[in-house]
Motif scaffolding. Structure first.
Motif, short mmCIF file in Angstrom:
data_model
loop_
_atom_site.label_atom_id
_atom_site.label_comp_id
_atom_site.label_asym_id
_atom_site.label_seq_id
_atom_site.Cartn_x
_atom_site.Cartn_y
_atom_site.Cartn_z
N VAL A 118 -36.87 -27.84 0.83
CA VAL A 118 -37.87 -27.90 -0.23
C VAL A 118 -39.28 -28.02 0.35
CG1 VAL A 118 -38.70 -29.23 -2.21
CG2 VAL A 118 -36.25 -28.83 -1.91
N GLN A 119 -39.47 -28.92 1.30
CA GLN A 119 -40.82 -29.13 1.83
C GLN A 119 -41.42 -27.84 2.39
OE1 GLN A 119 -41.85 -30.18 5.73
NE2 GLN A 119 -42.74 -32.15 5.14
N LYS A 120 -40.63 -27.10 3.16
CA LYS A 120 -41.14 -25.89 3.80
C LYS A 120 -41.33 -24.74 2.82
CE LYS A 120 -39.60 -27.03 8.46
NZ LYS A 120 -40.93 -26.86 9.11
N ALA A 121 -40.74 -24.87 1.63
CA ALA A 121 -40.93 -23.86 0.59
C ALA A 121 -42.19 -24.09 -0.23
CB ALA A 121 -39.72 -23.84 -0.34
N LEU A 122 -42.76 -25.29 -0.19
CA LEU A 122 -43.85 -25.65 -1.10
C LEU A 122 -45.02 -24.66 -1.10
CD1 LEU A 122 -44.03 -29.55 -0.79
CD2 LEU A 122 -43.29 -28.21 -2.77
N PRO A 123 -45.46 -24.16 0.06
CA PRO A 123 -46.59 -23.22 0.02
C PRO A 123 -46.28 -21.93 -0.73
CG PRO A 123 -46.30 -24.11 2.24
CD PRO A 123 -45.09 -24.51 1.45
N LEU A 124 -45.02 -21.59 -0.85
CA LEU A 124 -44.61 -20.35 -1.53
C LEU A 124 -44.19 -20.58 -2.97
CD1 LEU A 124 -42.48 -18.74 1.34
CD2 LEU A 124 -44.75 -18.01 0.57
N TRP A 163 -39.86 -36.62 -6.73
CA TRP A 163 -40.51 -35.30 -6.78
C TRP A 163 -40.92 -34.93 -8.19
CZ3 TRP A 163 -36.49 -32.25 -3.35
CH2 TRP A 163 -36.56 -32.74 -2.04
N THR A 164 -40.16 -35.39 -9.18
CA THR A 164 -40.51 -35.12 -10.57
C THR A 164 -41.92 -35.61 -10.88
OG1 THR A 164 -38.22 -35.19 -11.33
CG2 THR A 164 -39.90 -35.70 -12.96
N VAL A 165 -42.29 -36.76 -10.33
CA VAL A 165 -43.63 -37.31 -10.54
C VAL A 165 -44.63 -36.67 -9.58
CG1 VAL A 165 -44.99 -39.43 -10.57
CG2 VAL A 165 -42.61 -39.46 -11.35
N GLU A 166 -44.24 -36.53 -8.32
CA GLU A 166 -45.15 -36.05 -7.28
C GLU A 166 -45.61 -34.61 -7.53
OE1 GLU A 166 -45.07 -35.74 -2.40
OE2 GLU A 166 -43.97 -37.32 -3.44
N LEU A 167 -44.75 -33.79 -8.13
CA LEU A 167 -45.07 -32.38 -8.33
C LEU A 167 -45.44 -32.03 -9.77
CD1 LEU A 167 -42.19 -30.87 -6.14
CD2 LEU A 167 -44.57 -31.27 -5.47
N LYS A 168 -45.65 -33.04 -10.58
CA LYS A 168 -45.86 -32.79 -12.01
C LYS A 168 -47.14 -32.00 -12.28
CE LYS A 168 -47.96 -37.33 -12.92
NZ LYS A 168 -49.34 -36.85 -13.12
N ASP A 169 -48.18 -32.17 -11.46
CA ASP A 169 -49.42 -31.45 -11.70
C ASP A 169 -49.26 -29.95 -11.49
OD1 ASP A 169 -50.66 -33.81 -12.32
OD2 ASP A 169 -51.60 -34.07 -10.35
N ARG A 170 -48.24 -29.57 -10.73
CA ARG A 170 -47.95 -28.14 -10.55
C ARG A 170 -46.86 -27.66 -11.52
NH1 ARG A 170 -46.87 -26.56 -4.47
NH2 ARG A 170 -46.71 -24.56 -5.56
N ARG A 171 -46.44 -28.54 -12.40
CA ARG A 171 -45.41 -28.21 -13.40
C ARG A 171 -44.11 -27.76 -12.74
NH1 ARG A 171 -46.44 -23.92 -15.54
NH2 ARG A 171 -48.33 -23.29 -14.42
#
Length: 242
Positions: A118-124, A163-171
């Motif tokens: 997951v971490q390495k996929a984040l930029p994509l 991650w549900t909270v950490e990534l919420k701004d990106r929906r």
């Protein structure tokens, strides 16, 4: 129009069992998929079975160099809409028979592998993407000899809560899909008596099929679950529920 029309998905552990069934279903629903697996022969056979709209990339999710190589290839498609971090395995060992090799093998693949997939996929990852981690009913059941595996899946559950909270701004939605015992080649390699004991505790009286688990993965990957995040979805014949 399929439920995943035009989407790009990455499925680790996609050469057999649940991963392969999910890959086939995602393609049928309109997605282009990338699948990974450690064994080239099985991976090639899986790609042939799927037939179209698939790229197979050999690699081990516990090896970060392999993950980097995967995403260099995926980047040529420009984006990712769905990550299904499915690669993992289970093995039995009693407390007095536990070895460092057993412990490290399970945690390196099931926990470290899922995290860095997951971490390495984040930029994509597109904003509004779906992350799905494969958990297990084992994480909430006390099964003799299977508790290190269970601990790896409890860790995966913890990841998704944060991650549900950490990534919420990106929906970006993050969820866990937790199968019960399922008819896969990996389960066939486990001790028959141990599997029989587990199956005896399933209210529906049978193991699940990879296709049944794949349908739940499709739900979490698609807009059908647009207001679903942070959950653990059990597909287990009732084993964790009663």
């Amino acid at each position: 129009m399929g439920k995943l029309q035009g989407k790009v998905a990455v499925i680790t552990g996609g050469s057999t069992g649940i991963g392969l069934a999910t890959a086939q279903l995602f393609v049928n629903e309109g997605a282009y998929i990338f699948i990974t697996g450690r064994r080239q022969k099985e991976l090639d056979e899986a790609a042939e079975t799927i037939g179209s709209n698939v790229t197979a990339v050999q690699g081990d999710v516990a090896n970060l160099t392999d993950l980097d190589r995967l995403y260099e290839i995926v980047a040529k498609r420009g984006r990712i809409d769905i990550i299904f971090a499915n690669a993992g395995f289970g093995a039995f060992a009693s407390l007095d028979g536990m070895t460092e090799e057993h412990f490290d093998g399970l945690f390196n693949t099931n926990v470290k592998g899922a995290l860095f997939t997951v971490q390495k996929a984040l930029p994509l990852l597109n904003d509004g993407a779906s992350i799905i981690l494969t958990g297990s009913v084992a994480s909430v059941k006390g099964t003799p000899g299977f508790w290190v595996y269970a601990a790896t899946k409890a860790a995966v559950r913890s990841f998704v809560r944060a991650w549900t909270v950490e990534l919420k701004d990106r929906r970006i939605r993050s969820n866990v899909l937790s199968p019960g015992p399922t008819e896969t080649p990996a389960v066939d390699q486990q001790p028959a008596d141990a599997i029989a004991r587990i199956v005896s505790t399933i209210p529906m009286g049978r193991m699940g099929t990879p296709e049944e688990i794949a349908k739940a993965a499709l739900f979490l990957a698609s807009d059908d679950s647009s207001f679903v995040t942070g959950i653990e979805l059990f597909v287990d014949g009732g084993r964790a529920q009663v």
